[in-house]
Design an enzyme around this catalytic site. Sequence first.
Site, PDB file in Angstrom:
ATOM      1  N   ASP A  38       0.925  -1.133   0.096  1.00  0.00           N
ATOM      2  CA  ASP A  38      -0.141   0.222  -0.008  1.00  0.00           C
ATOM      3  C   ASP A  38       0.798   1.321  -0.032  1.00  0.00           C
ATOM      4  O   ASP A  38       1.781   1.366   0.868  1.00  0.00           O
ATOM      5  CB  ASP A  38      -1.016   0.080   1.140  1.00  0.00           C
ATOM      6  CG  ASP A  38      -2.089   0.950   1.181  1.00  0.00           C
ATOM      7  OD1 ASP A  38      -2.028   2.279   0.569  1.00  0.00           O
ATOM      8  OD2 ASP A  38      -3.118   0.613   1.296  1.00  0.00           O
ATOM      9  N   THR A  98      -8.057  -2.119   1.594  1.00  0.00           N
ATOM     10  CA  THR A  98      -7.395  -2.816   0.764  1.00  0.00           C
ATOM     11  C   THR A  98      -8.134  -4.483   0.992  1.00  0.00           C
ATOM     12  O   THR A  98      -8.769  -4.872   0.038  1.00  0.00           O
ATOM     13  CB  THR A  98      -5.790  -3.010   0.691  1.00  0.00           C
ATOM     14  OG1 THR A  98      -5.409  -1.542   0.700  1.00  0.00           O
ATOM     15  CG2 THR A  98      -5.529  -3.777  -0.316  1.00  0.00           C
ATOM     16  N   HIS A 157       2.011   8.617   4.410  1.00  0.00           N
ATOM     17  CA  HIS A 157       1.119   9.764   5.162  1.00  0.00           C
ATOM     18  C   HIS A 157       2.174  10.739   6.216  1.00  0.00           C
ATOM     19  O   HIS A 157       1.859  12.024   5.931  1.00  0.00           O
ATOM     20  CB  HIS A 157      -0.087   9.215   5.473  1.00  0.00           C
ATOM     21  CG  HIS A 157      -1.152   8.696   4.459  1.00  0.00           C
ATOM     22  ND1 HIS A 157      -1.628   9.737   3.634  1.00  0.00           N
ATOM     23  CD2 HIS A 157      -1.438   7.748   4.038  1.00  0.00           C
ATOM     24  CE1 HIS A 157      -2.491   9.077   2.733  1.00  0.00           C
ATOM     25  NE2 HIS A 157      -2.258   7.840   2.966  1.00  0.00           N
ATOM     26  N   ASP A 184       2.052   2.550   3.382  1.00  0.00           N
ATOM     27  CA  ASP A 184       1.547   4.120   3.053  1.00  0.00           C
ATOM     28  C   ASP A 184       0.960   4.840   4.414  1.00  0.00           C
ATOM     29  O   ASP A 184       1.325   6.085   4.504  1.00  0.00           O
ATOM     30  CB  ASP A 184      -0.015   3.363   2.759  1.00  0.00           C
ATOM     31  CG  ASP A 184      -1.321   4.657   2.497  1.00  0.00           C
ATOM     32  OD1 ASP A 184      -0.932   5.313   1.655  1.00  0.00           O
ATOM     33  OD2 ASP A 184      -1.844   4.434   3.322  1.00  0.00           O
ATOM     34  N   SER A 227      -6.844   4.130  -1.458  1.00  0.00           N
ATOM     35  CA  SER A 227      -6.774   2.575  -1.453  1.00  0.00           C
ATOM     36  C   SER A 227      -7.935   1.913  -1.958  1.00  0.00           C
ATOM     37  O   SER A 227      -7.869   0.856  -2.220  1.00  0.00           O
ATOM     38  CB  SER A 227      -6.093   2.345  -0.212  1.00  0.00           C
ATOM     39  OG  SER A 227      -4.902   2.995  -0.143  1.00  0.00           O
TER      40      SER A 227
HETATM   41 MG    MG Z   1      -4.290  -0.729   2.285  1.00  0.00          MG
HETATM   42 ZN    ZN Z   2      -3.131   6.094   1.954  1.00  0.00          ZN
END
Ligand code: MG
Ligand code: ZN
Length: 435
Positions: free
Chosen positions: A38, A139, A268, A264, A86
Amino acid sequence: MKKSLIIVSTALTVTACAQLDNAPEKQFPKNIIYMIGDGMGPAYTTAYRYYNDDINTQEIEKTVFDTILTGTARTYPDDDTYVTDSAASATALSSGIKSYNGAIAVDSDKKPVKTMLELAKEKNMLTALVVTSQINHATPASFTAHNESRRNYDEIANDYIDNKINGKLPVDLMFGGGTDYFIREDRNLVNEFVDNNYQYVDTLKNINNITQIPAIGLFNKIGLPYAIDATKNHLEVMTDKALKLIDNQSDKGFFMMIEGSQIDWCGHNNDITCAMAEMHDFANSIEIAKQYVDNNPDTILVVTADHSTGGLTIGANHKYKWEAQKVKDFKVSARKLSKKLFKNSNLNQEWNKYSSTPLSDHEATSLNTAKSSDEASLFIAVKEVINARTYTGWTTNGHTAMDVQVFSYGKGAEHFTGNLNNTDIAKQLIKFIKG
Ligand code: MG
Ligand code: ZN
Protein backbone atom coordinates in the site's frame (compact mmCIF):
# COMPACT_ATOMS: atom_id res chain seq x y z
CA MET A 1 2.18 -32.74 -28.37
CA LYS A 2 0.28 -31.27 -31.32
CA LYS A 3 -0.46 -34.73 -32.61
CA SER A 4 -2.20 -35.83 -29.40
CA LEU A 5 -4.30 -32.68 -29.40
CA ILE A 6 -5.58 -33.46 -32.92
CA ILE A 7 -6.56 -36.96 -31.83
CA VAL A 8 -8.55 -35.57 -28.91
CA SER A 9 -10.33 -33.04 -31.09
CA THR A 10 -11.40 -35.64 -33.68
CA ALA A 11 -12.80 -37.89 -30.97
CA LEU A 12 -14.60 -35.10 -29.18
CA THR A 13 -16.57 -36.61 -26.33
CA VAL A 14 -17.42 -35.43 -22.85
CA THR A 15 -14.63 -37.60 -21.48
CA ALA A 16 -12.13 -36.21 -23.96
CA CYS A 17 -13.08 -32.66 -22.97
CA ALA A 18 -12.53 -33.48 -19.34
CA GLN A 19 -9.14 -34.89 -20.22
CA LEU A 20 -8.30 -31.77 -22.16
CA ASP A 21 -9.18 -29.65 -19.13
CA ASN A 22 -6.65 -31.55 -17.09
CA ALA A 23 -4.02 -31.56 -19.83
CA PRO A 24 -0.58 -30.78 -18.44
CA GLU A 25 0.11 -28.15 -21.11
CA LYS A 26 -2.47 -25.80 -19.54
CA GLN A 27 -0.65 -22.60 -18.60
CA PHE A 28 -2.92 -21.35 -15.83
CA PRO A 29 -1.52 -21.51 -12.29
CA LYS A 30 -3.43 -23.35 -9.57
CA ASN A 31 -2.42 -21.07 -6.69
CA ILE A 32 -2.40 -17.26 -6.65
CA ILE A 33 -0.37 -15.14 -4.26
CA TYR A 34 -1.26 -11.47 -4.78
CA MET A 35 0.82 -8.99 -2.80
CA ILE A 36 0.00 -5.29 -2.52
CA GLY A 37 2.39 -2.74 -1.06
CA ASP A 38 0.00 0.00 0.00
CA GLY A 39 1.46 3.35 -1.10
CA MET A 40 4.57 1.65 -2.53
CA GLY A 41 5.39 3.88 -5.50
CA PRO A 42 8.65 3.51 -7.47
CA ALA A 43 10.52 5.87 -5.13
CA TYR A 44 9.95 3.42 -2.29
CA THR A 45 11.45 0.40 -4.06
CA THR A 46 14.37 2.52 -5.25
CA ALA A 47 15.00 4.00 -1.80
CA TYR A 48 14.78 0.50 -0.36
CA ARG A 49 17.60 -0.68 -2.68
CA TYR A 50 19.99 1.95 -1.31
CA TYR A 51 18.74 1.47 2.25
CA ASN A 52 19.37 -2.25 1.86
CA ASP A 53 22.79 -1.83 0.18
CA ASP A 54 25.67 -3.66 1.85
CA ILE A 55 28.18 -0.82 2.22
CA ASN A 56 31.05 -3.32 2.63
CA THR A 57 30.78 -4.37 -1.02
CA GLN A 58 31.54 -2.37 -4.14
CA GLU A 59 28.30 -3.22 -5.89
CA ILE A 60 24.85 -2.00 -4.99
CA GLU A 61 22.98 -5.24 -4.40
CA LYS A 62 19.71 -5.89 -6.18
CA THR A 63 16.59 -6.27 -4.08
CA VAL A 64 13.84 -8.83 -4.61
CA PHE A 65 11.91 -6.04 -6.34
CA ASP A 66 14.71 -5.60 -8.91
CA THR A 67 14.76 -9.32 -9.67
CA ILE A 68 11.05 -9.79 -10.43
CA LEU A 69 10.04 -6.46 -11.99
CA THR A 70 7.95 -7.01 -15.13
CA GLY A 71 5.85 -3.89 -15.72
CA THR A 72 4.09 -0.78 -14.50
CA ALA A 73 0.45 0.05 -13.83
CA ARG A 74 -1.82 3.07 -14.13
CA THR A 75 -3.79 3.70 -10.96
CA TYR A 76 -6.23 6.57 -11.73
CA PRO A 77 -9.77 6.16 -10.33
CA ASP A 78 -13.11 6.59 -12.14
CA ASP A 79 -13.32 10.37 -11.72
CA ASP A 80 -11.37 13.43 -12.89
CA THR A 81 -8.74 13.54 -10.12
CA TYR A 82 -6.15 11.05 -11.48
CA VAL A 83 -5.17 10.48 -7.83
CA THR A 84 -6.65 7.32 -6.33
CA ASP A 85 -7.26 6.27 -2.75
CA SER A 86 -6.71 2.73 -1.51
CA ALA A 87 -10.37 1.76 -1.75
CA ALA A 88 -10.86 2.65 -5.43
CA SER A 89 -7.50 1.15 -6.31
CA ALA A 90 -8.10 -2.07 -4.37
CA THR A 91 -11.51 -2.35 -6.05
CA ALA A 92 -9.74 -2.10 -9.43
CA LEU A 93 -7.13 -4.62 -8.32
CA SER A 94 -9.74 -7.06 -6.93
CA SER A 95 -12.48 -6.86 -9.55
CA GLY A 96 -11.06 -5.28 -12.71
CA ILE A 97 -13.49 -2.36 -12.44
CA LYS A 98 -12.51 1.27 -11.79
CA SER A 99 -14.62 3.11 -9.25
CA TYR A 100 -14.69 6.28 -7.13
CA ASN A 101 -12.44 7.06 -4.17
CA GLY A 102 -13.84 5.42 -1.05
CA ALA A 103 -15.61 2.58 -2.92
CA ILE A 104 -15.30 -0.90 -1.41
CA ALA A 105 -15.96 -3.33 -4.28
CA VAL A 106 -18.85 -1.31 -5.65
CA ASP A 107 -18.93 0.49 -9.01
CA SER A 108 -19.61 4.17 -9.63
CA ASP A 109 -23.37 3.48 -9.29
CA LYS A 110 -22.63 1.89 -5.87
CA LYS A 111 -23.58 -1.57 -7.22
CA PRO A 112 -21.50 -4.49 -5.87
CA VAL A 113 -18.85 -5.86 -8.24
CA LYS A 114 -17.63 -9.44 -8.00
CA THR A 115 -14.12 -9.80 -6.61
CA MET A 116 -11.51 -12.42 -7.45
CA LEU A 117 -11.62 -13.67 -3.86
CA GLU A 118 -15.35 -14.33 -4.23
CA LEU A 119 -14.78 -16.04 -7.58
CA ALA A 120 -12.02 -18.17 -6.07
CA LYS A 121 -14.39 -19.24 -3.27
CA GLU A 122 -17.07 -20.08 -5.84
CA LYS A 123 -14.49 -22.34 -7.51
CA ASN A 124 -13.86 -24.06 -4.15
CA MET A 125 -10.36 -22.63 -3.88
CA LEU A 126 -9.17 -21.76 -0.38
CA THR A 127 -9.01 -18.02 0.29
CA ALA A 128 -6.74 -16.03 2.59
CA LEU A 129 -6.01 -12.44 3.63
CA VAL A 130 -2.80 -11.44 5.41
CA VAL A 131 -2.39 -7.74 6.31
CA THR A 132 -0.79 -5.45 8.89
CA SER A 133 -3.74 -3.03 9.03
CA GLN A 134 -7.08 -3.98 10.54
CA ILE A 135 -8.40 -6.84 8.40
CA ASN A 136 -11.46 -4.73 7.41
CA HIS A 137 -9.33 -1.78 6.18
CA ALA A 138 -9.83 -0.58 2.58
CA THR A 139 -7.45 -2.94 0.75
CA PRO A 140 -8.51 -6.32 2.22
CA ALA A 141 -12.12 -5.08 2.45
CA SER A 142 -12.24 -4.51 -1.31
CA PHE A 143 -11.64 -8.25 -1.83
CA THR A 144 -14.20 -9.44 0.73
CA ALA A 145 -16.95 -6.88 1.35
CA HIS A 146 -19.13 -4.43 -0.57
CA ASN A 147 -19.81 -0.97 0.76
CA GLU A 148 -20.34 2.51 -0.62
CA SER A 149 -17.80 3.85 1.91
CA ARG A 150 -14.54 2.53 3.33
CA ARG A 151 -15.44 4.36 6.56
CA ASN A 152 -18.31 1.97 7.40
CA TYR A 153 -15.91 -0.30 9.28
CA ASP A 154 -18.54 -2.22 11.27
CA GLU A 155 -20.69 -2.96 8.22
CA ILE A 156 -17.59 -4.04 6.33
CA ALA A 157 -16.55 -6.37 9.17
CA ASN A 158 -20.06 -7.87 9.18
CA ASP A 159 -19.58 -8.84 5.53
CA TYR A 160 -16.71 -11.14 6.56
CA ILE A 161 -19.46 -13.35 8.04
CA ASP A 162 -22.54 -12.32 6.06
CA ASN A 163 -21.15 -12.22 2.51
CA LYS A 164 -21.65 -15.96 2.05
CA ILE A 165 -20.42 -17.62 -1.13
CA ASN A 166 -22.43 -20.77 -1.92
CA GLY A 167 -23.45 -20.81 1.74
CA LYS A 168 -19.86 -20.59 2.98
CA LEU A 169 -17.93 -17.78 4.67
CA PRO A 170 -15.84 -15.87 2.12
CA VAL A 171 -12.37 -16.14 3.68
CA ASP A 172 -10.83 -19.32 5.10
CA LEU A 173 -7.77 -17.75 6.68
CA MET A 174 -7.30 -14.19 7.99
CA PHE A 175 -4.34 -12.58 9.75
CA GLY A 176 -4.25 -8.90 10.68
CA GLY A 177 -5.60 -6.49 13.28
CA GLY A 178 -9.08 -5.27 14.15
CA THR A 179 -10.62 -6.70 17.35
CA ASP A 180 -12.25 -3.27 17.88
CA TYR A 181 -14.43 -3.97 14.83
CA PHE A 182 -14.92 -7.71 15.23
CA ILE A 183 -15.69 -7.82 18.97
CA ARG A 184 -18.39 -5.18 19.48
CA GLU A 185 -21.25 -4.62 21.87
CA ASP A 186 -23.84 -5.04 19.14
CA ARG A 187 -22.20 -8.10 17.58
CA ASN A 188 -19.31 -10.42 18.37
CA LEU A 189 -18.04 -11.62 15.01
CA VAL A 190 -15.19 -13.59 16.58
CA ASN A 191 -17.74 -15.79 18.39
CA GLU A 192 -19.52 -16.26 15.09
CA PHE A 193 -16.26 -17.37 13.44
CA VAL A 194 -15.68 -19.84 16.28
CA ASP A 195 -19.26 -21.14 15.84
CA ASN A 196 -18.28 -21.72 12.21
CA ASN A 197 -15.35 -23.89 13.35
CA TYR A 198 -12.64 -21.25 12.89
CA GLN A 199 -9.63 -21.40 15.17
CA TYR A 200 -8.97 -17.99 16.75
CA VAL A 201 -5.89 -16.36 18.30
CA ASP A 202 -5.50 -12.77 19.46
CA THR A 203 -1.75 -12.38 19.96
CA LEU A 204 0.94 -12.73 17.34
CA LYS A 205 3.27 -14.67 19.61
CA ASN A 206 0.59 -17.39 19.81
CA ILE A 207 0.20 -17.63 16.04
CA ASN A 208 1.49 -21.21 16.13
CA ASN A 209 -1.50 -22.22 18.23
CA ILE A 210 -3.31 -22.14 14.93
CA THR A 211 -2.99 -25.63 13.51
CA GLN A 212 -5.54 -25.71 10.71
CA ILE A 213 -7.82 -23.85 8.35
CA PRO A 214 -10.33 -22.20 8.77
CA ALA A 215 -8.74 -19.74 11.15
CA ILE A 216 -8.63 -16.07 12.09
CA GLY A 217 -5.88 -14.20 13.93
CA LEU A 218 -6.61 -10.64 15.05
CA PHE A 219 -3.42 -9.38 16.62
CA ASN A 220 -4.33 -5.85 17.67
CA LYS A 221 -7.30 -3.59 18.35
CA ILE A 222 -6.85 -1.70 15.07
CA GLY A 223 -3.68 -1.98 12.92
CA LEU A 224 -0.50 -3.74 14.06
CA PRO A 225 2.38 -1.56 15.39
CA TYR A 226 4.86 -0.17 12.87
CA ALA A 227 7.54 -2.72 12.00
CA ILE A 228 10.27 -0.36 13.21
CA ASP A 229 8.65 -0.09 16.66
CA ALA A 230 8.10 -3.84 16.98
CA THR A 231 10.47 -6.64 17.94
CA LYS A 232 9.44 -8.81 14.99
CA ASN A 233 8.57 -8.34 11.34
CA HIS A 234 4.84 -9.00 11.57
CA LEU A 235 4.08 -9.51 7.91
CA GLU A 236 6.96 -11.95 7.52
CA VAL A 237 5.76 -14.08 10.45
CA MET A 238 2.14 -14.04 9.23
CA THR A 239 3.05 -14.76 5.58
CA ASP A 240 5.21 -17.72 6.52
CA LYS A 241 2.52 -19.18 8.77
CA ALA A 242 -0.29 -18.58 6.28
CA LEU A 243 1.54 -20.34 3.45
CA LYS A 244 2.35 -23.31 5.71
CA LEU A 245 -1.30 -23.58 6.78
CA ILE A 246 -2.75 -23.34 3.28
CA ASP A 247 -0.15 -25.48 1.51
CA ASN A 248 -1.74 -28.52 -0.15
CA GLN A 249 -4.98 -28.14 1.79
CA SER A 250 -7.12 -28.12 -1.35
CA ASP A 251 -6.65 -29.76 -4.75
CA LYS A 252 -8.46 -26.70 -6.16
CA GLY A 253 -5.59 -24.45 -5.05
CA PHE A 254 -5.78 -21.19 -3.16
CA PHE A 255 -6.03 -17.42 -3.52
CA MET A 256 -4.06 -15.39 -0.97
CA MET A 257 -3.84 -11.58 -0.78
CA ILE A 258 -0.97 -10.27 1.33
CA GLU A 259 -0.73 -6.54 2.02
CA GLY A 260 2.13 -4.42 3.31
CA SER A 261 -0.53 -2.08 4.66
CA GLN A 262 1.53 0.45 6.52
CA ILE A 263 4.09 1.53 3.91
CA ASP A 264 1.29 3.96 3.12
CA TRP A 265 0.78 5.04 6.74
CA CYS A 266 4.49 5.89 7.10
CA GLY A 267 4.24 7.73 3.78
CA HIS A 268 1.29 9.81 5.01
CA ASN A 269 3.46 10.73 7.99
CA ASN A 270 6.39 11.60 5.67
CA ASP A 271 8.50 9.30 7.87
CA ILE A 272 11.26 7.66 5.82
CA THR A 273 12.61 5.56 8.71
CA CYS A 274 9.19 4.07 9.31
CA ALA A 275 8.60 3.53 5.56
CA MET A 276 11.90 1.70 4.99
CA ALA A 277 11.26 -0.69 7.89
CA GLU A 278 7.83 -1.50 6.41
CA MET A 279 9.50 -2.02 3.02
CA HIS A 280 11.96 -4.43 4.62
CA ASP A 281 9.14 -6.46 6.16
CA PHE A 282 7.30 -6.48 2.83
CA ALA A 283 10.46 -7.46 0.87
CA ASN A 284 11.15 -10.34 3.27
CA SER A 285 7.55 -11.49 2.88
CA ILE A 286 7.96 -11.45 -0.91
CA GLU A 287 11.08 -13.62 -0.51
CA ILE A 288 9.00 -16.15 1.43
CA ALA A 289 6.29 -16.13 -1.25
CA LYS A 290 8.92 -16.47 -3.99
CA GLN A 291 10.38 -19.47 -2.21
CA TYR A 292 6.89 -20.97 -2.08
CA VAL A 293 6.62 -20.55 -5.86
CA ASP A 294 10.00 -22.26 -6.32
CA ASN A 295 8.73 -25.22 -4.28
CA ASN A 296 5.28 -25.15 -5.92
CA PRO A 297 5.73 -24.19 -9.59
CA ASP A 298 1.96 -24.32 -10.13
CA THR A 299 1.77 -20.91 -8.41
CA ILE A 300 1.77 -17.31 -9.66
CA LEU A 301 3.11 -14.49 -7.51
CA VAL A 302 2.02 -10.98 -8.51
CA VAL A 303 3.20 -7.96 -6.53
CA THR A 304 2.11 -4.38 -7.09
CA ALA A 305 1.09 -1.19 -5.29
CA ASP A 306 -2.27 0.57 -5.18
CA HIS A 307 -0.70 4.04 -5.58
CA SER A 308 2.25 6.05 -4.30
CA THR A 309 2.09 8.04 -1.06
CA GLY A 310 3.69 11.28 0.13
CA GLY A 311 5.45 12.22 -3.13
CA LEU A 312 8.62 10.66 -1.75
CA THR A 313 11.85 11.69 -3.48
CA ILE A 314 15.35 10.41 -2.93
CA GLY A 315 17.44 13.58 -2.80
CA ALA A 316 16.34 17.01 -1.59
CA ASN A 317 17.42 20.52 -0.63
CA HIS A 318 19.55 21.08 -3.74
CA LYS A 319 22.13 18.44 -2.77
CA TYR A 320 23.04 15.54 -5.07
CA LYS A 321 22.82 12.84 -2.44
CA TRP A 322 20.59 10.63 -0.32
CA GLU A 323 21.91 9.41 3.04
CA ALA A 324 20.61 5.85 3.30
CA GLN A 325 22.83 5.00 6.25
CA LYS A 326 21.46 7.95 8.20
CA VAL A 327 17.95 6.59 7.63
CA LYS A 328 19.12 3.37 9.25
CA ASP A 329 20.55 5.34 12.16
CA PHE A 330 17.08 6.00 13.63
CA LYS A 331 15.89 3.14 15.83
CA VAL A 332 12.20 4.09 16.13
CA SER A 333 9.48 5.75 14.07
CA ALA A 334 9.28 9.55 14.10
CA ARG A 335 5.94 9.20 15.90
CA LYS A 336 7.47 7.20 18.74
CA LEU A 337 10.58 9.39 18.84
CA SER A 338 8.53 12.57 19.21
CA LYS A 339 6.39 10.95 21.95
CA LYS A 340 9.54 9.99 23.87
CA LEU A 341 11.11 13.43 23.44
CA PHE A 342 7.91 15.14 24.50
CA LYS A 343 7.68 13.14 27.75
CA ASN A 344 11.33 13.45 28.74
CA SER A 345 12.79 16.60 30.25
CA ASN A 346 16.31 16.07 28.85
CA LEU A 347 15.79 16.28 25.11
CA ASN A 348 19.43 15.72 24.06
CA GLN A 349 19.86 12.71 26.32
CA GLU A 350 16.62 11.13 25.16
CA TRP A 351 17.53 11.76 21.51
CA ASN A 352 20.80 9.85 21.92
CA LYS A 353 18.87 6.70 22.86
CA TYR A 354 17.40 6.53 19.35
CA SER A 355 20.08 8.05 17.13
CA SER A 356 23.87 7.68 17.20
CA THR A 357 24.28 11.24 15.87
CA PRO A 358 23.77 13.86 18.62
CA LEU A 359 21.62 16.89 17.92
CA SER A 360 23.39 19.90 16.48
CA ASP A 361 22.71 23.22 18.21
CA HIS A 362 20.46 24.23 15.35
CA GLU A 363 18.49 20.94 15.52
CA ALA A 364 18.19 21.12 19.33
CA THR A 365 16.86 24.68 19.14
CA SER A 366 14.19 23.80 16.59
CA LEU A 367 13.09 20.72 18.57
CA ASN A 368 12.97 22.62 21.87
CA THR A 369 10.93 25.41 20.30
CA ALA A 370 8.45 22.88 18.89
CA LYS A 371 8.33 20.99 22.18
CA SER A 372 7.33 24.13 24.07
CA SER A 373 4.32 24.35 21.76
CA ASP A 374 2.79 20.81 21.66
CA GLU A 375 3.47 17.19 20.73
CA ALA A 376 2.10 17.62 17.21
CA SER A 377 4.59 20.44 16.52
CA LEU A 378 7.39 18.31 17.93
CA PHE A 379 6.39 15.44 15.63
CA ILE A 380 6.71 17.76 12.62
CA ALA A 381 10.05 19.13 13.86
CA VAL A 382 11.45 15.61 14.41
CA LYS A 383 10.56 14.69 10.83
CA GLU A 384 12.21 17.87 9.56
CA VAL A 385 15.46 16.79 11.25
CA ILE A 386 15.24 13.24 9.81
CA ASN A 387 14.40 14.48 6.30
CA ALA A 388 17.14 17.15 6.37
CA ARG A 389 19.79 14.72 7.64
CA THR A 390 18.91 12.11 5.03
CA TYR A 391 18.07 14.45 2.09
CA THR A 392 14.61 12.89 1.81
CA GLY A 393 11.92 14.92 0.06
CA TRP A 394 8.11 14.75 0.29
CA THR A 395 5.54 16.78 -1.63
CA THR A 396 2.30 15.91 0.19
CA ASN A 397 0.71 14.16 3.16
CA GLY A 398 -1.59 12.42 0.70
CA HIS A 399 -1.30 10.20 -2.39
CA THR A 400 0.13 10.94 -5.85
CA ALA A 401 -0.83 9.74 -9.33
CA MET A 402 2.53 8.17 -10.21
CA ASP A 403 2.33 4.85 -12.05
CA VAL A 404 3.30 1.96 -9.82
CA GLN A 405 5.38 -1.09 -10.60
CA VAL A 406 4.21 -4.61 -11.32
CA PHE A 407 6.28 -7.60 -10.30
CA SER A 408 5.49 -11.18 -11.23
CA TYR A 409 7.07 -14.56 -10.76
CA GLY A 410 6.07 -18.14 -11.48
CA LYS A 411 3.51 -19.76 -13.73
CA GLY A 412 1.83 -17.17 -15.98
CA ALA A 413 4.17 -14.31 -15.04
CA GLU A 414 4.48 -13.41 -18.72
CA HIS A 415 0.95 -11.94 -18.61
CA PHE A 416 2.03 -9.02 -16.41
CA THR A 417 4.46 -7.10 -18.63
CA GLY A 418 4.66 -3.59 -20.02
CA ASN A 419 2.47 -0.67 -19.01
CA LEU A 420 -0.81 -2.10 -17.71
CA ASN A 421 -3.93 -0.59 -16.29
CA ASN A 422 -4.41 -1.72 -12.68
CA THR A 423 -7.66 -3.34 -13.86
CA ASP A 424 -5.70 -5.49 -16.36
CA ILE A 425 -3.92 -7.20 -13.46
CA ALA A 426 -7.26 -8.16 -11.93
CA LYS A 427 -8.74 -9.29 -15.24
CA GLN A 428 -5.81 -11.63 -15.86
CA LEU A 429 -5.93 -13.14 -12.37
CA ILE A 430 -9.70 -13.59 -12.75
CA LYS A 431 -9.02 -15.47 -16.00
CA PHE A 432 -6.69 -17.77 -14.09
CA ILE A 433 -9.34 -18.39 -11.44
CA LYS A 434 -12.09 -19.04 -13.99
CA GLY A 435 -9.73 -21.55 -15.66
MG1 MG B 1 -4.33 -0.68 2.39
ZN1 ZN C 1 -3.01 6.20 1.94
